[in-house]
Design a protein around this motif. Structure first.
Motif, PDB file in Angstrom:
ATOM      1  N   UNK A   1       0.839  -1.201   0.000  1.00 47.11           N
ATOM      2  CA  UNK A   1       0.000   0.000   0.000  1.00 47.11           C
ATOM      3  C   UNK A   1       0.876   1.254   0.000  1.00 47.11           C
ATOM      4  N   UNK A   2       0.278   2.391   0.372  1.00 50.30           N
ATOM      5  CA  UNK A   2       1.004   3.652   0.291  1.00 50.30           C
ATOM      6  C   UNK A   2       2.127   3.781   1.315  1.00 50.30           C
ATOM      7  N   UNK A   3       2.215   2.870   2.293  1.00 50.83           N
ATOM      8  CA  UNK A   3       3.339   2.938   3.237  1.00 50.83           C
ATOM      9  C   UNK A   3       4.657   2.688   2.503  1.00 50.83           C
ATOM     10  N   UNK A   4       4.652   1.782   1.529  1.00 53.10           N
ATOM     11  CA  UNK A   4       5.845   1.551   0.712  1.00 53.10           C
ATOM     12  C   UNK A   4       6.063   2.710  -0.253  1.00 53.10           C
ATOM     13  N   UNK A   5       4.986   3.275  -0.775  1.00 54.55           N
ATOM     14  CA  UNK A   5       5.104   4.422  -1.693  1.00 54.55           C
ATOM     15  C   UNK A   5       5.722   5.619  -0.987  1.00 54.55           C
ATOM     16  N   UNK A   6       5.391   5.819   0.294  1.00 54.32           N
ATOM     17  CA  UNK A   6       5.975   6.930   1.054  1.00 54.32           C
ATOM     18  C   UNK A   6       7.478   6.735   1.220  1.00 54.32           C
ATOM     19  N   UNK A   7       7.896   5.498   1.498  1.00 54.60           N
ATOM     20  CA  UNK A   7       9.331   5.212   1.635  1.00 54.60           C
ATOM     21  C   UNK A   7      10.037   5.484   0.314  1.00 54.60           C
ATOM     22  N   UNK A   8       9.437   5.032  -0.775  1.00 55.71           N
ATOM     23  CA  UNK A   8      10.026   5.269  -2.102  1.00 55.71           C
ATOM     24  C   UNK A   8      10.128   6.764  -2.397  1.00 55.71           C
ATOM     25  N   UNK A   9       9.055   7.513  -2.114  1.00 51.68           N
ATOM     26  CA  UNK A   9       9.062   8.953  -2.371  1.00 51.68           C
ATOM     27  C   UNK A   9      10.136   9.661  -1.545  1.00 51.68           C
ATOM     28  N   UNK A  10      10.293   9.252  -0.277  1.00 52.92           N
ATOM     29  CA  UNK A  10      11.322   9.858   0.574  1.00 52.92           C
ATOM     30  C   UNK A  10      12.719   9.575   0.039  1.00 52.92           C
ATOM     31  N   UNK A  11      12.973   8.337  -0.362  1.00 50.28           N
ATOM     32  CA  UNK A  11      14.285   7.979  -0.908  1.00 50.28           C
ATOM     33  C   UNK A  11      14.562   8.733  -2.205  1.00 50.28           C
ATOM     34  N   UNK A  12      13.541   8.844  -3.034  1.00 54.01           N
ATOM     35  CA  UNK A  12      13.709   9.550  -4.306  1.00 54.01           C
ATOM     36  C   UNK A  12      13.968  11.030  -4.077  1.00 54.01           C
ATOM     37  N   UNK A  13      13.230  11.617  -3.117  1.00 49.85           N
ATOM     38  CA  UNK A  13      13.407  13.041  -2.814  1.00 49.85           C
ATOM     39  C   UNK A  13      14.790  13.327  -2.238  1.00 49.85           C
ATOM     40  N   UNK A  14      15.324  12.368  -1.486  1.00 53.19           N
ATOM     41  CA  UNK A  14      16.660  12.547  -0.901  1.00 53.19           C
ATOM     42  C   UNK A  14      17.788  12.189  -1.871  1.00 53.19           C
ATOM     43  N   UNK A  15      17.441  11.853  -3.101  1.00 56.92           N
ATOM     44  CA  UNK A  15      18.458  11.588  -4.122  1.00 56.92           C
ATOM     45  C   UNK A  15      19.099  10.216  -4.031  1.00 56.92           C
ATOM     46  N   UNK A  16      18.422   9.271  -3.357  1.00 59.37           N
ATOM     47  CA  UNK A  16      19.011   7.942  -3.176  1.00 59.37           C
ATOM     48  C   UNK A  16      19.177   7.215  -4.513  1.00 59.37           C
ATOM     49  N   UNK A  17      18.146   7.244  -5.340  1.00 64.59           N
ATOM     50  CA  UNK A  17      18.194   6.512  -6.604  1.00 64.59           C
ATOM     51  C   UNK A  17      19.108   7.186  -7.625  1.00 64.59           C
ATOM     52  N   UNK A  18      19.106   8.498  -7.646  1.00 68.56           N
ATOM     53  CA  UNK A  18      20.032   9.192  -8.545  1.00 68.56           C
ATOM     54  C   UNK A  18      21.472   8.962  -8.110  1.00 68.56           C
ATOM     55  N   UNK A  19      21.706   8.814  -6.793  1.00 72.69           N
ATOM     56  CA  UNK A  19      23.043   8.503  -6.289  1.00 72.69           C
ATOM     57  C   UNK A  19      23.495   7.112  -6.715  1.00 72.69           C
ATOM     58  N   UNK A  20      22.556   6.159  -6.772  1.00 72.31           N
ATOM     59  CA  UNK A  20      22.878   4.808  -7.232  1.00 72.31           C
ATOM     60  C   UNK A  20      23.300   4.836  -8.698  1.00 72.31           C
TER      61      UNK A  20
END
Length: 202
Positions: free
Chosen positions: A101-120
């Motif tokens: 549900x959206x609990x996983x979507x919130x984690x994904x959005x937070x990681x994306x906003x903090x540049x985690x995926x772009x850093x990878x």
């Protein structure tokens, strides 16, 4: 006349015997046919790699722990298996978000906003996960789970091994192509995500 009368009785008795025998054989054949059809309805044959494998149907409740563990395992594998490729990341995250549900979507959005995926992507980092164990509580509904796993983050200069513990609930939903187990992860939280060791790469 006596011979004709006895012959007639003999033929009549023989005919009745044949008719009764035919009725018994027909009834037995019908019984066995219905029994065989009933047994065949409980069997499914799956063709895998050119081999026919027999599968048995069972009630949903009989397979809840097995299917629930595989659902949780699939979600974590999709969510935490990342490579330095934007398409791979999006494909895996999309598959993972169908299972939660959206609990996983919130984690994904937070990681994306903090540049985690772009850093990878910019750091050419690969991330894999190994599931150690999954605990499923099926006594109460929604089912409670706790997942214990190890992460491996591979950088150009080092390999970081991390401990990961998460928990959440599982709710029954309709099965689909994107969610074959028919569960939805709810209230997913990370309890622990810490470094265990760092190996330098030569």
């Amino acid at each position: 006349m006596k011979n004709i009368d006895s012959a007639f009785r003999y033929i009549r008795g023989f005919t009745l015997l044949v008719i009764v025998g035919c009725i018994i054989i027909c009834c037995y054949t019908l019984y066995k046919s219905f029994t065989t059809v009933t047994l065949m309805q409980d069997r499914v044959y799956i063709l895998a790699n050119g081999k026919a494998l027999e599968a048995y149907s069972s009630e949903r409740k009989d397979n809840v722990p097995v299917e629930a563990r595989d659902h949780v395992k699939s979600f974590h594998r999709y969510f935490f298996t990342l490579d330095p490729d934007d398409k791979v990341i999006k494909a895996n995250i999309t598959k993972a978000l169908y299972l939660a549900d959206d609990s996983a979507k919130h984690v994904y959005d937070d990681l994306k906003e903090n540049g985690y995926y772009s850093g990878i992507i910019s750091g050419n980092i690969s991330q894999t996960i190994t599931i150690d164990s999954i605990q499923i509580g099926v006594d109460d509904y929604p089912y409670r789970f706790k997942c214990f796993a190890k992460q491996k983050i591979i950088r150009s200069t080092s390999i970081v091994n991390r401990s990961l513990i998460t928990e959440g609930n599982l709710r029954n939903v309709s099965r689909s192509d994107n969610n074959s187990h028919g569960f939805l992860i709810e209230r997913w939280v990370t309890l622990e995500n810490k470094d265990l060791s760092v190996e330098n790469r030569k």
